[in-house]
Enzyme design. Structure first.
Site, PDB file in Angstrom:
ATOM      1  N   GLY A   1       0.594   4.170   1.394  1.00 25.80           N
ATOM      2  CA  GLY A   1       0.565   5.134   2.476  1.00 25.80           C
ATOM      3  C   GLY A   1      -0.680   5.994   2.385  1.00 25.80           C
ATOM      4  O   GLY A   1      -0.958   6.802   3.266  1.00 25.80           O
ATOM      5  N   GLY A   2      -1.440   5.791   1.314  1.00 28.96           N
ATOM      6  CA  GLY A   2      -2.673   6.551   1.144  1.00 28.96           C
ATOM      7  C   GLY A   2      -3.645   6.337   2.288  1.00 28.96           C
ATOM      8  O   GLY A   2      -4.285   7.280   2.759  1.00 28.96           O
ATOM      9  N   PHE A   3      -3.735   5.112   2.744  1.00 31.40           N
ATOM     10  CA  PHE A   3      -4.662   4.835   3.831  1.00 31.40           C
ATOM     11  C   PHE A   3      -4.221   5.515   5.122  1.00 31.40           C
ATOM     12  O   PHE A   3      -5.045   5.954   5.909  1.00 31.40           O
ATOM     13  CB  PHE A   3      -4.785   3.327   4.066  1.00 31.40           C
ATOM     14  CG  PHE A   3      -5.842   2.970   5.071  1.00 31.40           C
ATOM     15  CD1 PHE A   3      -7.188   3.105   4.770  1.00 31.40           C
ATOM     16  CD2 PHE A   3      -5.491   2.507   6.335  1.00 31.40           C
ATOM     17  CE1 PHE A   3      -8.164   2.789   5.700  1.00 31.40           C
ATOM     18  CE2 PHE A   3      -6.466   2.186   7.269  1.00 31.40           C
ATOM     19  CZ  PHE A   3      -7.805   2.323   6.948  1.00 31.40           C
TER      20      PHE A   3
ATOM     21  N   ASP B   1       0.860  -1.160   0.000  1.00 31.50           N
ATOM     22  CA  ASP B   1       0.000   0.000   0.000  1.00 31.50           C
ATOM     23  C   ASP B   1       0.907   1.224   0.000  1.00 31.50           C
ATOM     24  O   ASP B   1       2.012   1.197   0.517  1.00 31.50           O
ATOM     25  CB  ASP B   1      -0.919  -0.011   1.225  1.00 31.50           C
ATOM     26  CG  ASP B   1      -1.950   1.106   1.126  1.00 31.50           C
ATOM     27  OD1 ASP B   1      -2.241   1.526  -0.008  1.00 31.50           O
ATOM     28  OD2 ASP B   1      -2.442   1.569   2.165  1.00 31.50           O
TER      29      ASP B   1
ATOM     30  N   ASP C   1      -7.747  -7.646   0.590  1.00 29.77           N
ATOM     31  CA  ASP C   1      -6.859  -7.707   1.746  1.00 29.77           C
ATOM     32  C   ASP C   1      -7.647  -7.149   2.910  1.00 29.77           C
ATOM     33  O   ASP C   1      -8.581  -6.364   2.708  1.00 29.77           O
ATOM     34  CB  ASP C   1      -5.606  -6.850   1.543  1.00 29.77           C
ATOM     35  CG  ASP C   1      -5.888  -5.389   1.799  1.00 29.77           C
ATOM     36  OD1 ASP C   1      -6.482  -4.742   0.914  1.00 29.77           O
ATOM     37  OD2 ASP C   1      -5.579  -4.898   2.892  1.00 29.77           O
TER      38      ASP C   1
ATOM     39  N   ASP D   1      -3.099   7.889  -2.886  1.00 30.66           N
ATOM     40  CA  ASP D   1      -4.453   8.449  -2.962  1.00 30.66           C
ATOM     41  C   ASP D   1      -4.870   9.032  -1.635  1.00 30.66           C
ATOM     42  O   ASP D   1      -4.192   8.865  -0.626  1.00 30.66           O
ATOM     43  CB  ASP D   1      -5.448   7.351  -3.369  1.00 30.66           C
ATOM     44  CG  ASP D   1      -5.590   6.266  -2.302  1.00 30.66           C
ATOM     45  OD1 ASP D   1      -4.640   6.072  -1.516  1.00 30.66           O
ATOM     46  OD2 ASP D   1      -6.641   5.615  -2.253  1.00 30.66           O
TER      47      ASP D   1
END
Length: 376
Positions: A94-96, A92, A271, A146
């Site tokens: 790092g958007g989350f 991922d 996931d 994002d």
RNA sequence: GGGGAGAUACCAAAGUGGCCAACUGGGGCAGACUGUAAAUCUGCUGGCGUACGCCUUCGUAAGUUCGAAUCUUGCUCUCCCCA
């Protein structure tokens, strides 16, 4: 990286496929165990392969960037070598974290400034440096940077956020095309569809990302608090637009029922932290529903945790024993539960795949979803 | 035999006249967890009631007081020190 589809017509949009990577094939639909900090918490790689039957795991750019840091990862030869995992890895971007660390971050056009949760130090993530970081990690599948807005975001905020995510995607892609893999294996970049719970924004976003010739596409910003029905509706809207010959990854989802419903609507990859986090907190997922292993009712249940599980621990140990381990705060409880839950999640998608190939998925799914809603 | 300290809810432990059904911790019971700042967090934990509340509790018996877990006296038990 190649994606081939093989499935019989059914009254469902479910697909079965194979995604080939330089680290091996991934049979879709697939569930990807989350290994945020270069480890699927509590589970040896050996067991991820032999018991869980994982084909790909996640890593997280944010966590790995902060610790152990890019220098170590680069000198180790990437995350595969560093963690001794030779199958595919997806990271991922790092958007989350841009979403979940809302207390200590600031979003600008350039990127996202944030404070480390470890030592408070200040950092900046941009679409460009997030690609660089994922190059250093060496993920087989890299994710675009994002913004993941909250479920209750206003229309005006959703529009603004989506536009930013799209501009960031373009920058991610430009930088992706200007850079090369560092370790000799191919790295794909998946764009992410956003748009909150607005049908037209989701549709617009799906169109926008489809213009990038990516090896796969992700659906983000769901299961963040909105009702499941609304999530399913968004998946339908998006999958009407996304190319059918590329894998679709629904990020961060979800419960076993969520996954089956999403497969039914054409999603290929998943996931979620639930099997591992909830497992560590005493919750087990089974074909018959969930169990809270701390509950008193298991105190003297000397039957196997799950005699049909692929996980040896679930077949060998009893419910009473696992309850004891949970109540006592023993680390083995977390290990057993994590292995069990992941094995179940992988078995769930594996059986789903068989049913899709049989052409009997829809009927099977309806029965299982009903069964899964039980609380044991 | 002499001297001293103490007995509070499942355990430990605060409280030493009214704000005490009684702090806090543990334990127990239940719940939450969806691209992991989570082996974490939340609630309940004398009885009945959704609740206002009512009833029974701080070793035991009697007493002082408008009012006692808190003060007095007897009794029972526990621990420590000296012989």
């Amino acid at each position: 990286m190649k994606f081939t589809l093989e499935y019989k017509a059914d009254n469902s949009r479910a697909r079965a496929g194979v995604l080939s990577t330089d680290h091996g094939d991934i049979h879709t639909p697939i569930f990807m165990p989350v290994g945020t900090a270069a480890t699927v918490k509590g589970v040896f790689h050996r067991d991820l392969k032999s018991e869980v039957k994982a084909e790909i795991i996640l890593g997280n750019t944010y966590h790995l960037y902060l610790r152990p840091g890019l220098d170590i990862l680069h000198r180790a030869g990437g995350l595969h070598k560093f963690s001794a995992w030779d199958k595919p890895i997806l990271t991922d971007s790092g958007g989350f974290q841009v979403f979940s660390l809302a207390d200590c971050r600031k979003i600008t056009e350039e990127g996202c400034k944030f404070s480390s949760h470890i030592d408070g130090s200040k950092h900046l993530f941009t679409p460009e440096n997030v690609i660089d970081t994922q190059r250093i990690i060496g993920a087989d599948i890299m994710m675009a940077f994002d913004e993941c807005p909250p479920a209750m975001a206003e229309r005006s905020y959703a529009e603004k956020s989506l536009a930013l995510t799209h501009r960031w995607l373009k920058r991610c892609y430009n930088h992706y095309e200007q850079t090369e893999p560092l370790y000799g294996h191919f790295q794909a970049l998946f764009p992410i569809v956003q748009g909150c719970v607005f049908r037209d924004l989701r549709s617009e976003s799906a169109k926008y990302v489809s213009d990038f010739d990516a090896k796969g596409y992700a659906i983000g910003g769901l299961a963040v608090g909105e009702p499941a029905e609304q999530m399913y509706e968004m998946i339908e809207v998006v999958n009407e637009v996304l190319p059918t010959d590329r894998p679709r990854y629904l990020m961060g989802v979800g419960t076993p029922a969520n996954i089956l419903e999403a497969i039914d609507r054409g999603v290929d990859m998943f996931d979620c932290v639930m099997p591992t986090r909830n497992g560590r907190n005493g919750m087990l997922f089974t074909w018959n529903g969930t169990m809270n292993m701390r509950n008193k009712k298991w105190e003297d249940d000397f039957t196997p945790i799950d005699s049909t599980s692929n996980s040896f621990a679930s077949r060998q140990y009893t419910k009473a024993y696992l309850r004891h381990l949970n109540i006592s705060g023993e680390m083995l409880a977390a290990q057993i539960a994590s292995m069990h839950n992941l094995a179940f999640y992988l078995e769930l998608v594996s059986v789903a795949r068989e049913k899709i190939i049989d052409g009997t998925f829809k009927q099977w799914k309806d029965g299982i979803v009903n069964q899964l809603s039980q609380r044991l």
